[in-house]
Enzyme design. Structure first.
Site, mmCIF file in Angstrom:
data_model
loop_
_atom_site.group_PDB
_atom_site.id
_atom_site.type_symbol
_atom_site.label_atom_id
_atom_site.label_comp_id
_atom_site.label_asym_id
_atom_site.label_seq_id
_atom_site.Cartn_x
_atom_site.Cartn_y
_atom_site.Cartn_z
ATOM 1 N N HIS A 1 21.242 -5.240 -1.193
ATOM 2 C CA HIS A 1 21.020 -6.470 -0.422
ATOM 3 C C HIS A 1 22.319 -7.043 0.149
ATOM 4 C CE1 HIS A 1 16.874 -6.574 -1.488
ATOM 5 N NE2 HIS A 1 17.078 -6.812 -2.765
ATOM 6 N N ASP B 1 12.178 -1.053 -9.801
ATOM 7 C CA ASP B 1 11.351 -2.248 -9.920
ATOM 8 C C ASP B 1 10.018 -2.116 -9.194
ATOM 9 O OD1 ASP B 1 12.808 -2.190 -7.588
ATOM 10 O OD2 ASP B 1 13.667 -4.183 -7.792
ATOM 11 N N HIS C 1 12.201 -3.778 -3.147
ATOM 12 C CA HIS C 1 12.668 -4.671 -2.095
ATOM 13 C C HIS C 1 13.351 -3.868 -0.976
ATOM 14 C CE1 HIS C 1 12.894 -6.982 -5.944
ATOM 15 N NE2 HIS C 1 12.265 -7.885 -5.220
ATOM 16 N N ASP D 1 13.622 1.221 -3.838
ATOM 17 C CA ASP D 1 13.499 -0.058 -4.523
ATOM 18 C C ASP D 1 12.256 -0.804 -4.017
ATOM 19 O OD1 ASP D 1 15.656 -1.969 -6.131
ATOM 20 O OD2 ASP D 1 14.340 -3.137 -4.848
#
Length: 317
Positions: free
Chosen positions: A136, A254, A175, A173
């Site tokens: 990120h 995740d 995200h 991931d």
């Protein structure tokens, strides 16, 4: 071929964003314990982890970003004896402490060292069990638990230091890897493929992605078999056509069904299958060269089991 490398450093444990924060030092403990109990750790070659240098980090980040984080860290260190604050809040989820920059520079250093060792042929491939994560982190901004973008730093290192002309990044991931996309969009030497839950933090990756980005947004509660079908239909043709000379993996676990930070429904066998597909592409096009970096994964048991499954494929166990 050499062994699978395993890169970690105790400095990565020192970054602690506070009680109850999911991105915690216990994540690395859980991985280490699992590798010890299962014996998988015995099959890995542990590598030395240096501190990434300013020139290495600024291949992906601005000098201003690096200096801002360093200045915040130094202020916390200098003010500590006088009872100053023990952290600086960068966003609601991301906290910088006195040890954060050190840990982040070690994480980036692991990415660099693993890349060097794999390209040199000293290792077949490598996994970096490091934190804080990185995908990120944008060129000029820390966010989402991330400070320096380890994958982007490693990819740029492979291109600018080792002269590679085509590197692929695979991000699985839960995200979207918005920081990696921010840094590497429109770079013709990079192809990034990923899937992620959408709509979901950081609410990006769907509006006009650059031509070198293949983003697969999937809704909450998507199962592993559905993700596999998407990967087979979309990722694989693009990766084959691109013919990468090296593959970097943002390995976030995740998306596991037990992880409360997301709502996807993958399990360890899905992560193993994804890793198998990456290995197949690497064997055909990249001399087997893969460097994988830990990103998310916050349910400790699920994280440890998923990393084990990932490593068993990388190490051909």
């Amino acid at each position: 071929m050499g062994k699978t490398g395993y890169f970690t450093h105790r400095d990565c444990w020192k970054h602690d964003m506070g009680a109850g924060h999911p991105e915690c030092p216990a994540r690395l403990d859980a991985i280490e314990d699992r590798l010890l109990v299962t014996g998988v750790g015995d099959a890995l070659e542990r590598g030395e982890v240096p501190i990434a240098t300013l020139p290495q980090i600024t291949r992906a980040h601005s000098v201003e970003h690096m200096e801002h984080l360093e200045a915040l860290s130094q202020r916390l260190i200098e003010d500590a004896p006088a009872g100053g604050p023990d952290h600086a809040q960068l966003d609601p989820d991301t906290t910088l402490t006195r040890f954060t920059v050190l840990a982040a520079r070690r994480a980036a250093g692991a990415a660099i060292a693993a890349t060097d060792a794999v390209i040199a042929g000293e290792l077949a491939n490598a996994f970096c069990a490091v934190r804080p994560p990185g995908h990120h982190a944008c060129r000029d901004k820390a966010m989402g638990f991330c400070f320096f973008n380890n994958i982007a730093i490693a990819a740029r290192h492979a291109i600018e230091v080792h002269g590679l002309e085509r590197v692929a990044i695979v991000d699985f991931d839960v995200h979207h890897g918005n920081g990696t996309e921010d840094i590497l969009r429109n770079d013709p030497k990079v192809l990034m493929v990923g899937f992620f839950q959408h709509p979901f933090y950081p609410y990006s990756g769907t509006d006009h992605p650059a031509p070198n980005m293949l983003n697969l947004p999937v809704p909450a509660y998507t199962r592993g078999m559905d993700v596999r079908e998407l990967i087979e239909a979309c990722w694989m043709p693009r990766l084959e056509a691109f013919s990468p000379q090296m593959i970097f993996v943002s390995a976030g676990f995740d998306a596991h069904r037990d992880d409360d930070l997301g709502q996807l429904r993958l399990n360890e066998s899905d992560f193993a299958w994804i890793t198998e597909r990456i290995v197949e592409v690497a064997k055909r096009h990249s001399q087997g060269r893969i460097v994988s970096m830990l990103e998310g994964g916050y349910h400790l048991d699920a994280l440890a089991a998923s990393v084990e499954a990932h490593l068993r494929v990388l190490a051909d166990l």
